[in-house]
Design an enzyme around this catalytic site. Structure first.
Site, PDB file in Angstrom:
ATOM      1  N   HIS A 177       0.804  -1.231   0.000  1.00 26.23           N
ATOM      2  CA  HIS A 177       0.000   0.000   0.000  1.00 26.23           C
ATOM      3  C   HIS A 177       0.841   1.288   0.000  1.00 26.23           C
ATOM      4  O   HIS A 177       0.393   2.321   0.500  1.00 26.23           O
ATOM      5  CB  HIS A 177      -0.975  -0.011   1.178  1.00 26.23           C
ATOM      6  CG  HIS A 177      -0.314  -0.006   2.540  1.00 26.23           C
ATOM      7  ND1 HIS A 177      -0.792  -0.737   3.603  1.00 26.23           N
ATOM      8  CD2 HIS A 177       0.767   0.656   3.021  1.00 26.23           C
ATOM      9  CE1 HIS A 177      -0.026  -0.519   4.670  1.00 26.23           C
ATOM     10  NE2 HIS A 177       0.926   0.324   4.343  1.00 26.23           N
TER      11      HIS A 177
ATOM     12  N   HIS B 145      10.406  -3.842   4.124  1.00 25.98           N
ATOM     13  CA  HIS B 145      10.889  -2.476   3.947  1.00 25.98           C
ATOM     14  C   HIS B 145      11.189  -1.841   5.296  1.00 25.98           C
ATOM     15  O   HIS B 145      10.630  -2.233   6.315  1.00 25.98           O
ATOM     16  CB  HIS B 145       9.933  -1.606   3.136  1.00 25.98           C
ATOM     17  CG  HIS B 145       8.580  -1.313   3.743  1.00 25.98           C
ATOM     18  ND1 HIS B 145       7.675  -2.284   4.086  1.00 25.98           N
ATOM     19  CD2 HIS B 145       7.969  -0.137   4.032  1.00 25.98           C
ATOM     20  CE1 HIS B 145       6.570  -1.719   4.553  1.00 25.98           C
ATOM     21  NE2 HIS B 145       6.724  -0.407   4.546  1.00 25.98           N
TER      22      HIS B 145
ATOM     23  N   HIS C  72      -1.506   5.057   9.666  1.00 26.41           N
ATOM     24  CA  HIS C  72      -0.169   5.676   9.737  1.00 26.41           C
ATOM     25  C   HIS C  72      -0.252   7.080  10.327  1.00 26.41           C
ATOM     26  O   HIS C  72       0.398   8.006   9.869  1.00 26.41           O
ATOM     27  CB  HIS C  72       0.436   5.797   8.343  1.00 26.41           C
ATOM     28  CG  HIS C  72       0.615   4.507   7.618  1.00 26.41           C
ATOM     29  ND1 HIS C  72      -0.444   3.754   7.167  1.00 26.41           N
ATOM     30  CD2 HIS C  72       1.728   3.843   7.239  1.00 26.41           C
ATOM     31  CE1 HIS C  72       0.028   2.675   6.550  1.00 26.41           C
ATOM     32  NE2 HIS C  72       1.328   2.699   6.575  1.00 26.41           N
TER      33      HIS C  72
ATOM     34  N   GLU D 153       4.155  -4.922   8.705  1.00 27.71           N
ATOM     35  CA  GLU D 153       2.798  -4.858   8.139  1.00 27.71           C
ATOM     36  C   GLU D 153       2.354  -6.219   7.610  1.00 27.71           C
ATOM     37  O   GLU D 153       1.164  -6.421   7.319  1.00 27.71           O
ATOM     38  CB  GLU D 153       2.739  -3.815   7.017  1.00 27.71           C
ATOM     39  CG  GLU D 153       2.864  -2.399   7.547  1.00 27.71           C
ATOM     40  CD  GLU D 153       3.093  -1.364   6.448  1.00 27.71           C
ATOM     41  OE1 GLU D 153       2.905  -0.180   6.728  1.00 27.71           O
ATOM     42  OE2 GLU D 153       3.480  -1.733   5.316  1.00 27.71           O
TER      43      GLU D 153
END
Lengths: 290, 114
Positions: A12, A193, A59, A240
């Site tokens: 995303h 990441h 977030h 995530e």
């Protein structure tokens, strides 16, 4: 009764939103990523879910660090996107299904997942971008979308084992809902990441490919990791993956892979897409009868 | 609240970090509003004072130093909103934190796929 027709997991990254806004789908940097979605579009055209449950992480749009729920479920008939501060275009509102949401919330709390219910909930790019990727034409999108939020920001985070059970409980909650609805479960974020620290730019292809494989048939294989181990293997924001694990937990039938795509990099992230078919026994009978 | 599992170049954003960084992260959370972003740009120092940033946090913001912001309890999801005000994306801040040029940082990401 509601049936779960499948699950889709996708990256995303906010930059995807800007690429869509600028129409860069055929740009050489973006093409290998966007092309991966063609198979997902075909599968969605064939299977046409009525409802989408989106498992994602906020977030810092709806939740701030003053109050962070571990698990939260939207309970509204509409959800707004809003300015996230980093220049993403703001999406049009998304239709919800408060009645179905409350059913899921009641089942979750009744089964020891004490979620936070949210009658007002801003949804951020982790919710809006996957929907834009899966249904580029918003008019074709299912008319009922339910947000489920997992804390992946403020440690302690729920463990992979807990997230798998959370997903399994969501799956049973969906299947105990009386209306005949076809439900798709989406998990968003990842894969590996890391944005922060001297280890920024960390990507772990081997671990990502391992996860993509295990998620199909043996998601339990991912429950042996602790959160610090997951941070080490997938990067600070690669955690995530928890959203993917919860999505997979909700697929309680016989699961098979329809399609996957893996591409490095999109922004700072190893991007991935996984489309899974779920065949509950009941559904197979219904399809034959129909 | 301590994290026994040390990962090089990585801060686990646990309770202690969140407590330390509350003022800084709260300021960055306010940048979801365009009006607040404009107010910060007009006078960053006054805006930091308004949110009660510590001298260490103020110095890090003044220097636009992401590692120093993290050291002062900043969380990258919130810091990215501040970086956005300066037109810096996650490759820019990745390059800054790793001491690489932006091109070299992008090449490092590309190389991870090969």
């Amino acid at each position: 009764m509601a049936t779960i027709i499948g699950g889709i997991a996708t990256t995303h990254v906010p930059a995807i939103g800007n690429a869509i806004a600028k129409g860069l789908q055929n740009d050489p940097y973006w093409k290998p990523f966007f092309d991966g979605f063609k198979s997902a579009h075909t599968w969605l055209e064939t299977n046409r879910p009525d409802v989408v449950v989106v498992v994602y992480n906020d977030h810092g749009l709806n939740f701030f660090l003053d109050k962070i729920p571990t698990f939260a479920v939207g309970a509204a008939d509409q959800y707004q996107h809003a300015d996230e501060g980093w220049g993403l275009p703001v999406s049009a509102p998304f239709p919800g299904d408060a009645e179905f949401s409350w059913h899921i919330i009641e089942q979750l709390v009744g089964n020891e997942f004490d979620v936070t219910s949210c009658q007002e909930m801003l949804v951020d790019h982790a919710f809006t971008i996957p929907l834009a990727l899966l249904w580029p034409d918003a008019a074709k999108r299912p008319t009922k979308i339910i947000p489920v939020e997992i804390n992946t920001v403020q440690h302690p985070l729920p463990t992979p084992a807990r997230c798998l059970k959370f997903g399994q409980t969501i799956g049973r909650a969906i299947e105990s809902y009386a209306p005949d609805l076809k439900v798709l479960v989406v998990g968003t974020g990842g894969l590996s990441h890391q944005l922060d620290g001297e280890r920024a730019g960390f990507i772990n292809k081997d671990f990502d490919l391992f996860c993509l494989e295990q998620l199909v048939k043996t998601p339990e294989a991912l429950t042996r990791y602790t959160i610090p181990q997951l941070v080490e293997l997938a990067g600070s924001q690669g955690v995530e993956l928890l959203n993917w694990i919860a999505m997979r937990g909700a697929l309680t039938g016989r699961v098979s892979k329809v399609h996957s795509n893996y591409h490095i990099p999109i922004s700072n992230t190893a991007s991935a897409l996984l489309v899974l078919d779920n065949h509950p026994a009941k559904q197979t009978e219904l399809r034959k009868a129909g | 609240m301590s994290s026994p599992h040390q990962i090089p170049g990585t801060t686990i954003f646990n309770g202690a970090e969140a407590q330390k960084g509350l003022a800084l992260n709260k300021m960055c959370f306010s940048f979801n509003s365009a009006e607040n972003r404009a107010e910060f740009v007009r006078n960053p120092e006054a805006y930091c004072t308004k949110f009660g940033l510590t001298p260490e946090q103020k110095a890090a913001v003044r220097a636009k130093n992401v590692l120093a912001m993290i050291e002062a309890g900043g969380n990258v999801y919130y810091l990215a909103k501040l970086a956005g005000i300066y037109g810096l994306n996650v490759q820019d801040i990745g390059a800054q934190q790793t001491g690489m040029s932006v091109d070299a940082f992008k090449e490092k990401l590309q190389a991870a796929g090969r």
